[in-house]
Structure formats: C-alpha cells, structure tokens
Motif scaffolding. Structure first.
Motif, PDB file in Angstrom:
ATOM      1  N   PHE A  59       0.226  -9.902   6.478  1.00  0.00           N
ATOM      2  CA  PHE A  59       0.468  -9.955   5.038  1.00  0.00           C
ATOM      3  C   PHE A  59       1.924 -10.223   4.772  1.00  0.00           C
ATOM      4  O   PHE A  59       2.783  -9.996   5.621  1.00  0.00           O
ATOM      5  N   ALA A  60       2.186 -10.698   3.611  1.00  0.00           N
ATOM      6  CA  ALA A  60       3.547 -10.854   3.103  1.00  0.00           C
ATOM      7  C   ALA A  60       3.476 -10.548   1.624  1.00  0.00           C
ATOM      8  O   ALA A  60       2.601 -11.062   0.926  1.00  0.00           O
ATOM      9  N   ALA A  61       4.348  -9.681   1.168  1.00  0.00           N
ATOM     10  CA  ALA A  61       4.346  -9.285  -0.237  1.00  0.00           C
ATOM     11  C   ALA A  61       5.786  -9.106  -0.702  1.00  0.00           C
ATOM     12  O   ALA A  61       6.688  -8.868   0.103  1.00  0.00           O
ATOM     13  N   THR A  62       5.974  -9.188  -1.995  1.00  0.00           N
ATOM     14  CA  THR A  62       7.302  -8.994  -2.574  1.00  0.00           C
ATOM     15  C   THR A  62       7.386  -7.586  -3.134  1.00  0.00           C
ATOM     16  O   THR A  62       6.515  -7.158  -3.899  1.00  0.00           O
ATOM     17  N   THR A  63       8.439  -6.881  -2.751  1.00  0.00           N
ATOM     18  CA  THR A  63       8.622  -5.510  -3.214  1.00  0.00           C
ATOM     19  C   THR A  63       9.214  -5.516  -4.624  1.00  0.00           C
ATOM     20  O   THR A  63       9.646  -6.556  -5.129  1.00  0.00           O
ATOM     21  N   THR A  64       9.266  -4.345  -5.220  1.00  0.00           N
ATOM     22  CA  THR A  64       9.859  -4.218  -6.552  1.00  0.00           C
ATOM     23  C   THR A  64      11.358  -4.494  -6.521  1.00  0.00           C
ATOM     24  O   THR A  64      11.945  -4.798  -7.550  1.00  0.00           O
ATOM     25  N   ALA A  65      11.960  -4.422  -5.333  1.00  0.00           N
ATOM     26  CA  ALA A  65      13.385  -4.731  -5.182  1.00  0.00           C
ATOM     27  C   ALA A  65      13.606  -6.225  -4.936  1.00  0.00           C
ATOM     28  O   ALA A  65      14.742  -6.662  -4.756  1.00  0.00           O
ATOM     29  N   GLY A  66      12.516  -7.012  -4.900  1.00  0.00           N
ATOM     30  CA  GLY A  66      12.642  -8.452  -4.708  1.00  0.00           C
ATOM     31  C   GLY A  66      12.689  -8.891  -3.261  1.00  0.00           C
ATOM     32  O   GLY A  66      12.886 -10.062  -2.973  1.00  0.00           O
ATOM     33  N   GLU A  67      12.489  -7.965  -2.330  1.00  0.00           N
ATOM     34  CA  GLU A  67      12.500  -8.298  -0.906  1.00  0.00           C
ATOM     35  C   GLU A  67      11.092  -8.669  -0.462  1.00  0.00           C
ATOM     36  O   GLU A  67      10.110  -8.253  -1.065  1.00  0.00           O
ATOM     37  N   THR A  68      11.011  -9.415   0.612  1.00  0.00           N
ATOM     38  CA  THR A  68       9.708  -9.748   1.184  1.00  0.00           C
ATOM     39  C   THR A  68       9.428  -8.780   2.322  1.00  0.00           C
ATOM     40  O   THR A  68      10.288  -8.540   3.170  1.00  0.00           O
ATOM     41  N   VAL A  69       8.250  -8.220   2.322  1.00  0.00           N
ATOM     42  CA  VAL A  69       7.827  -7.316   3.385  1.00  0.00           C
ATOM     43  C   VAL A  69       6.574  -7.923   4.011  1.00  0.00           C
ATOM     44  O   VAL A  69       5.717  -8.457   3.313  1.00  0.00           O
ATOM     45  N   SER A  70       6.531  -7.876   5.347  1.00  0.00           N
ATOM     46  CA  SER A  70       5.374  -8.417   6.059  1.00  0.00           C
ATOM     47  C   SER A  70       4.945  -7.423   7.130  1.00  0.00           C
ATOM     48  O   SER A  70       5.710  -6.540   7.511  1.00  0.00           O
ATOM     49  N   ARG A  71       3.739  -7.604   7.615  1.00  0.00           N
ATOM     50  CA  ARG A  71       3.244  -6.707   8.654  1.00  0.00           C
ATOM     51  C   ARG A  71       4.129  -6.772   9.885  1.00  0.00           C
ATOM     52  O   ARG A  71       4.524  -5.751  10.439  1.00  0.00           O
ATOM     53  N   ASP A  72       4.474  -7.962  10.316  1.00  0.00           N
ATOM     54  CA  ASP A  72       5.287  -8.095  11.524  1.00  0.00           C
ATOM     55  C   ASP A  72       6.715  -7.603  11.315  1.00  0.00           C
ATOM     56  O   ASP A  72       7.324  -7.058  12.223  1.00  0.00           O
ATOM     57  N   GLY A  73       7.258  -7.785  10.125  1.00  0.00           N
ATOM     58  CA  GLY A  73       8.615  -7.342   9.839  1.00  0.00           C
ATOM     59  C   GLY A  73       8.719  -5.852   9.574  1.00  0.00           C
ATOM     60  O   GLY A  73       9.782  -5.264   9.677  1.00  0.00           O
ATOM     61  N   LEU A  74       7.589  -5.233   9.250  1.00  0.00           N
ATOM     62  CA  LEU A  74       7.586  -3.800   8.923  1.00  0.00           C
ATOM     63  C   LEU A  74       7.712  -2.943  10.168  1.00  0.00           C
ATOM     64  O   LEU A  74       8.381  -1.931  10.178  1.00  0.00           O
ATOM     65  N   GLY A  75       7.071  -3.347  11.236  1.00  0.00           N
ATOM     66  CA  GLY A  75       7.084  -2.544  12.457  1.00  0.00           C
ATOM     67  C   GLY A  75       6.226  -1.305  12.300  1.00  0.00           C
ATOM     68  O   GLY A  75       5.291  -1.272  11.508  1.00  0.00           O
ATOM     69  N   ALA A  76       6.550  -0.261  13.063  1.00  0.00           N
ATOM     70  CA  ALA A  76       5.824   0.999  12.964  1.00  0.00           C
ATOM     71  C   ALA A  76       6.170   1.635  11.630  1.00  0.00           C
ATOM     72  O   ALA A  76       7.338   1.774  11.295  1.00  0.00           O
TER      73      ALA A  76
END
Length: 182
Positions: A59-76
């Motif tokens: 997944f890739a989603a935009t946070t309320t802070a305007g950042e992109t968060v993804s499953r691979d970038g999130l880690g544990a």
C-alpha cells in the motif's frame, strides 16, 4: 361516574405497566450494547482484520502531515484502525496512544488509520498525530480494504516483511514491534 373512575384507574395502571416495561427494554438494550451483540468479548478478531500470519498487501497512502507511507517503508510497526462513530474506539484511543509512545521512534513505526471524513475525524487525528503516522480515508478506503477491516477498533503488529504477527482489540496487550536497522 363509577365507570369513569374505573376507566381512569385502569388507564393509569396500564400506563405504569407500559412505563415499567419500557425501562426494562432500555436497560436490556444498554446491557446488550455494552456486552452483547457487537461486543468485543464475543467477536473473533480474525473476523475484523486479516488473520495473524497473513501478509498485508502493498500500500501507499498520504498521511495527514502530507508524507507518503507504504508497507515496505513502514517496516515493523504497530497499526490501528479507528472510526469516529465508534464508542469502543474512543475508549481504546488513549491505550493506543500509550502503546504508540512505548513503540517510540517519534511516530515513525506506528500507523493509525481513521475511517471517516476530515470534519468528523479531527478529534482522533489530533490525539494520534503526535505518536503515529495518521491516514484518514473513507470507510471503504484502500487500507481498510487491504487489511480486510470490517469492525472497529482493531490493532495489530506488522513485521518488516509485511506479515501480520499479532492482532487484537487491546493495543496494550500486543508486544512492541521488533526494531529493524533503518
């Protein structure tokens, strides 16, 4: 005149009986709302979110802070799904915030997804923003569909490879996510 008195007494007794039955029904409905249908005690967590051992979809989603968060970038990570119209969500929110603080890392290893529109989620987003990456999406949004969320609140742990390692109704009962080298 005696018929009128009997009629008034009979109507009064019927009204009191109706009032008594109404209070009984209200009490049953309140108890059912707290412990009955939909209560977390009689619902299997795997009915509300992907089961433990499943791999969360990419997944890739935009946070309320305007950042992109993804499953691979999130880690544990610790994750939680909330709804602004859910009483249990309001009750569990402080526990999730505390668990998120313990997970630490400045909110970088915590994902909170709030389902609803911006106006109704404002209070929850404000409470979560200091400790988590917060994503607001509609109830049928991509993260909710990807994690197969059908009820609220649900919490879990995501391993660095995207595997769900734990899930539950109580964020404090989940172990802290395993830290990985960044």
């Amino acid at each position: 005149m005696p018929f009128l008195i009997v009629a008034v007494v009979l109507v009064t007794v019927l009204c009191l009986l109706n009032l008594l039955l109404t209070f009984g029904v209200i009490r049953k409905l309140r108890a059912q709302g707290e412990h009955g249908h939909g209560a977390q005690g009689d619902v299997d967590i795997s009915d509300l979110v992907l089961p433990v051992g499943s791999t969360a979809p990419a997944f890739a989603a935009t946070t309320t802070a305007g950042e992109t968060v993804s499953r691979d970038g999130l880690g544990a990570a610790l994750f939680g799904f909330f709804s602004p119209n859910c009483r249990a969500c309001k009750e569990r929110l402080p526990q999730f915030v505390e668990a998120a603080r313990e997970a630490g890392d400045g909110g970088r290893r915590v994902l909170a997804v709030v389902h609803g529109d911006e106006a109704e989620t404002r209070e929850q987003v404000a409470a979560l923003a200091a400790v988590a990456q917060v994503v607001v999406e509609p109830t049928d949004g991509p993260l909710g569909r990807g994690f197969a969320v059908t009820g609220y609140p649900v919490f879990g742990l995501l391993a660095a490879d995207g595997t769900i390692t734990a899930s539950g109704f109580d964020p404090k009962a989940l172990s802290a996510p395993v830290r990985t080298a960044a």
